[in-house]
Design a protein around this motif. Sequence first.
Motif, PDB file in Angstrom:
ATOM      1  N   GLU A  53       0.816  -1.214   0.000  1.00 36.45           N
ATOM      2  CA  GLU A  53       0.000   0.000   0.000  1.00 36.45           C
ATOM      3  C   GLU A  53       0.851   1.267   0.000  1.00 36.45           C
ATOM      4  O   GLU A  53       0.459   2.290  -0.567  1.00 36.45           O
ATOM      5  CB  GLU A  53      -0.928  -0.006   1.215  1.00 36.45           C
ATOM      6  CG  GLU A  53      -1.892   1.172   1.241  1.00 36.45           C
ATOM      7  CD  GLU A  53      -2.780   1.168   2.480  1.00 36.45           C
ATOM      8  OE1 GLU A  53      -3.503   2.166   2.680  1.00 36.45           O
ATOM      9  OE2 GLU A  53      -2.754   0.179   3.258  1.00 36.45           O
ATOM     10  N   VAL A  54       2.014   1.203   0.613  1.00 37.81           N
ATOM     11  CA  VAL A  54       2.881   2.389   0.671  1.00 37.81           C
ATOM     12  C   VAL A  54       3.252   2.839  -0.742  1.00 37.81           C
ATOM     13  O   VAL A  54       3.064   4.003  -1.111  1.00 37.81           O
ATOM     14  CB  VAL A  54       4.157   2.087   1.494  1.00 37.81           C
ATOM     15  CG1 VAL A  54       5.110   3.287   1.450  1.00 37.81           C
ATOM     16  CG2 VAL A  54       3.793   1.735   2.932  1.00 37.81           C
ATOM     17  N   THR A  55       3.775   1.907  -1.537  1.00 40.43           N
ATOM     18  CA  THR A  55       4.157   2.239  -2.913  1.00 40.43           C
ATOM     19  C   THR A  55       2.936   2.585  -3.750  1.00 40.43           C
ATOM     20  O   THR A  55       2.946   3.546  -4.533  1.00 40.43           O
ATOM     21  CB  THR A  55       4.901   1.059  -3.561  1.00 40.43           C
ATOM     22  OG1 THR A  55       5.958   0.647  -2.707  1.00 40.43           O
ATOM     23  CG2 THR A  55       5.478   1.450  -4.911  1.00 40.43           C
ATOM     24  N   TYR A  56       1.880   1.795  -3.588  1.00 45.76           N
ATOM     25  CA  TYR A  56       0.657   2.017  -4.366  1.00 45.76           C
ATOM     26  C   TYR A  56       0.092   3.414  -4.109  1.00 45.76           C
ATOM     27  O   TYR A  56      -0.260   4.133  -5.052  1.00 45.76           O
ATOM     28  CB  TYR A  56      -0.381   0.954  -3.999  1.00 45.76           C
ATOM     29  CG  TYR A  56      -1.780   1.271  -4.466  1.00 45.76           C
ATOM     30  CD1 TYR A  56      -2.151   1.102  -5.801  1.00 45.76           C
ATOM     31  CD2 TYR A  56      -2.730   1.756  -3.576  1.00 45.76           C
ATOM     32  CE1 TYR A  56      -3.434   1.413  -6.231  1.00 45.76           C
ATOM     33  CE2 TYR A  56      -4.023   2.063  -3.992  1.00 45.76           C
ATOM     34  CZ  TYR A  56      -4.365   1.888  -5.320  1.00 45.76           C
ATOM     35  OH  TYR A  56      -5.633   2.195  -5.741  1.00 45.76           O
ATOM     36  N   SER A  57      -0.005   3.819  -2.851  1.00 46.04           N
ATOM     37  CA  SER A  57      -0.587   5.118  -2.516  1.00 46.04           C
ATOM     38  C   SER A  57       0.237   6.269  -3.090  1.00 46.04           C
ATOM     39  O   SER A  57      -0.309   7.254  -3.604  1.00 46.04           O
ATOM     40  CB  SER A  57      -0.700   5.264  -0.997  1.00 46.04           C
ATOM     41  OG  SER A  57      -1.312   6.484  -0.650  1.00 46.04           O
ATOM     42  N   GLN A  58       1.548   6.142  -3.009  1.00 44.38           N
ATOM     43  CA  GLN A  58       2.411   7.186  -3.576  1.00 44.38           C
ATOM     44  C   GLN A  58       2.215   7.283  -5.092  1.00 44.38           C
ATOM     45  O   GLN A  58       2.160   8.380  -5.659  1.00 44.38           O
ATOM     46  CB  GLN A  58       3.874   6.882  -3.234  1.00 44.38           C
ATOM     47  CG  GLN A  58       4.179   7.008  -1.748  1.00 44.38           C
ATOM     48  CD  GLN A  58       5.518   6.404  -1.361  1.00 44.38           C
ATOM     49  OE1 GLN A  58       6.124   5.632  -2.124  1.00 44.38           O
ATOM     50  NE2 GLN A  58       6.008   6.739  -0.173  1.00 44.38           N
ATOM     51  N   LYS A  59       2.078   6.123  -5.752  1.00 43.97           N
ATOM     52  CA  LYS A  59       1.850   6.127  -7.199  1.00 43.97           C
ATOM     53  C   LYS A  59       0.484   6.696  -7.545  1.00 43.97           C
ATOM     54  O   LYS A  59       0.318   7.345  -8.584  1.00 43.97           O
ATOM     55  CB  LYS A  59       1.981   4.706  -7.754  1.00 43.97           C
ATOM     56  CG  LYS A  59       3.412   4.192  -7.799  1.00 43.97           C
ATOM     57  CD  LYS A  59       3.482   2.801  -8.415  1.00 43.97           C
ATOM     58  CE  LYS A  59       4.926   2.309  -8.522  1.00 43.97           C
ATOM     59  NZ  LYS A  59       4.998   0.942  -9.125  1.00 43.97           N
ATOM     60  N   ARG A  60      -0.512   6.450  -6.674  1.00 45.39           N
ATOM     61  CA  ARG A  60      -1.848   6.977  -6.948  1.00 45.39           C
ATOM     62  C   ARG A  60      -1.842   8.506  -6.908  1.00 45.39           C
ATOM     63  O   ARG A  60      -2.517   9.148  -7.717  1.00 45.39           O
ATOM     64  CB  ARG A  60      -2.853   6.442  -5.923  1.00 45.39           C
ATOM     65  CG  ARG A  60      -3.353   5.044  -6.186  1.00 45.39           C
ATOM     66  CD  ARG A  60      -4.009   4.893  -7.558  1.00 45.39           C
ATOM     67  NE  ARG A  60      -5.045   5.887  -7.769  1.00 45.39           N
ATOM     68  CZ  ARG A  60      -5.221   6.537  -8.894  1.00 45.39           C
ATOM     69  NH1 ARG A  60      -4.400   6.351  -9.935  1.00 45.39           N
ATOM     70  NH2 ARG A  60      -6.196   7.411  -9.016  1.00 45.39           N
ATOM     71  N   VAL A  61      -1.111   9.096  -5.984  1.00 45.03           N
ATOM     72  CA  VAL A  61      -1.032  10.558  -5.927  1.00 45.03           C
ATOM     73  C   VAL A  61      -0.423  11.092  -7.221  1.00 45.03           C
ATOM     74  O   VAL A  61      -0.933  12.042  -7.823  1.00 45.03           O
ATOM     75  CB  VAL A  61      -0.209  11.027  -4.709  1.00 45.03           C
ATOM     76  CG1 VAL A  61       0.003  12.540  -4.761  1.00 45.03           C
ATOM     77  CG2 VAL A  61      -0.912  10.639  -3.407  1.00 45.03           C
ATOM     78  N   THR A  62       0.655  10.458  -7.671  1.00 45.05           N
ATOM     79  CA  THR A  62       1.306  10.882  -8.915  1.00 45.05           C
ATOM     80  C   THR A  62       0.370  10.700 -10.109  1.00 45.05           C
ATOM     81  O   THR A  62       0.265  11.583 -10.970  1.00 45.05           O
ATOM     82  CB  THR A  62       2.601  10.075  -9.139  1.00 45.05           C
ATOM     83  OG1 THR A  62       3.485  10.286  -8.038  1.00 45.05           O
ATOM     84  CG2 THR A  62       3.290  10.506 -10.428  1.00 45.05           C
ATOM     85  N   SER A  63      -0.322   9.562 -10.161  1.00 41.72           N
ATOM     86  CA  SER A  63      -1.244   9.296 -11.264  1.00 41.72           C
ATOM     87  C   SER A  63      -2.375  10.317 -11.303  1.00 41.72           C
ATOM     88  O   SER A  63      -2.805  10.743 -12.374  1.00 41.72           O
ATOM     89  CB  SER A  63      -1.833   7.886 -11.140  1.00 41.72           C
ATOM     90  OG  SER A  63      -0.834   6.909 -11.260  1.00 41.72           O
TER      91      SER A  63
END
Length: 560
Positions: free
Chosen positions: A419-429
């Motif tokens: 979730e840590v990596t996923y959440s950071q990528k979601r903000v960028t996306s």
Amino acid sequence: MAKLPQGFVVLRGGMTKRPTHPNIVFRRTWKIGAPDAESDERFLSTCFVDTGALEELRDCQEPRRIVVGRTGIGKTALLKQLQKSEENVIELQPEVLSLNHLSNSNIIKFLEEIDVHLDLFYKVLWDHVLAVELIRRKFDIRSEPTMNNFFDNILPNFSKKSMAREKAIAYLREWGDKFWTETEYRVKEFTTKLENDVKAAVGGQLSGVSFGVDAAKSLTSEQKGEIVRRAQEVVQKIQIKDLHSVISLLADSVFTDPQQRYYIVIDRLDEDWVDDSIRYKLIKALIEAVRNFQSIRHVKVVVAIRTDLLQRVLRKTMSSGFQDEKYEALYLKLRWTEQELEQVLDRRINEIFKSKYTSGGICFRDIMPKNQMEKTDSLGYIFKRTSRRPREVIMYINECIEKAEGRSRFTADIIRSAEVTYSQKRVTSLEQEWGSDYPSLRNYIRVLKGKASHFSYNAISEEEILNSIAQSLQQGDMFEDDLCVLGRKYISSTVAGDEVKDCWFTIMYRIGVVGIKPMPNIIVQWSFIDDAEIPDGYELQGMEFYVHPAYWIGLGISLK
């Protein structure tokens, strides 16, 4: 859905005993798919899940034909599946239509600069392109001999003689000498005719002056008024009645066999296929053309468009008389339930395991932890951190697989670590998805940094929002969005601070980072599930606001 007996699962063939596969071991290089449909061909061909949308698109009598949804919801995948399931599908790619010829045309730029209404021209251009593409496909016109055969032996047999029929045939003969050429040639040909007609009509007013934006800016008010009048006359004389006759001819005499359905699909309208100066008008004209072609009962023009792009088109073309209500019946708004998303995962996990371990069915829950996470099952925990879009679910699970290297199932710790990596990528996306509307979105979202997961209107200060705007203005973005414009007005004391604040909340809701709870007895509403915009009449100051769980870690949201 009824609860199944313990140890059983629903697969494609019905209810069956849940299999166990103790030898499954994850490798970090495995993926259950790619984020975009173009790179996901392997899984799309074998793992497509139909939510009912495909059958609606295949049915030419069903009015919904403009596929609307946010990035990653499956628009392109749906159109690709339509192409596989039907025989007569024409794919029109905007980037190869030479529509940049329009935005590069000095005359088109000139006419736009002096406010000549070209909406009719853009619509007729789409009508022309769509009609010719259908004729080419129906009669297999690929060369000059096949074109001549069409005009000499086929066209004369259409329908009974009438004035409308004669006009339609005359129109086709006028433009048909190059039917066998590529679509881009016809776009240029049609545009060139308008350019030549405008030159002939207004050339006398611009003696010694070339067409272009600079020439338009140097006109006197008297010159401009006369040129607009003459140019508008040229536009109004475009052969729209003759084209209507062509469409009627196609409906009454050509595409009459219900067993022979024809489709035109148009996708990727959000990509760089034409300059933004005319893109929104062209998309509006395309939507009107799609509606126009409904009269051909066994033909369907299918267009995919992102929700944010459609909203932008509506905002940018509102002054052109575009009424969204008239087109609601055309919109096929894609939605996914958690059950449907679970089907997506089941099929994809079976796809990567079937050649490695077993030909038997695997349910995704077989590899998930059995303990609950935040009072829900582990799969529900993951779904809660998405906007119910396949792309986001695939992204999250791919992160889990990478963390599960060497294991046979996920654990709660693996899911939280992913979730840590996923959440950071979601903000960028999110910043990339909405960047065209809000180039400074990164600054605006950072206002939420460290805030509570839900808060009141007063928990966000005007000062915080104004500081984010000031950062954006200092960075000198080429395009200033609505919030920046309001910020400038606030600085010049022409708007109040609460108006700026309301605009920020509206943007946060629109992009899906924040949900609203208008009243205590109403559940939290999200733009990707409920209304895309905050409904009129809602008072923001009395609401509670909730940050979507997908962004909690990426924004450092406090969960205390």
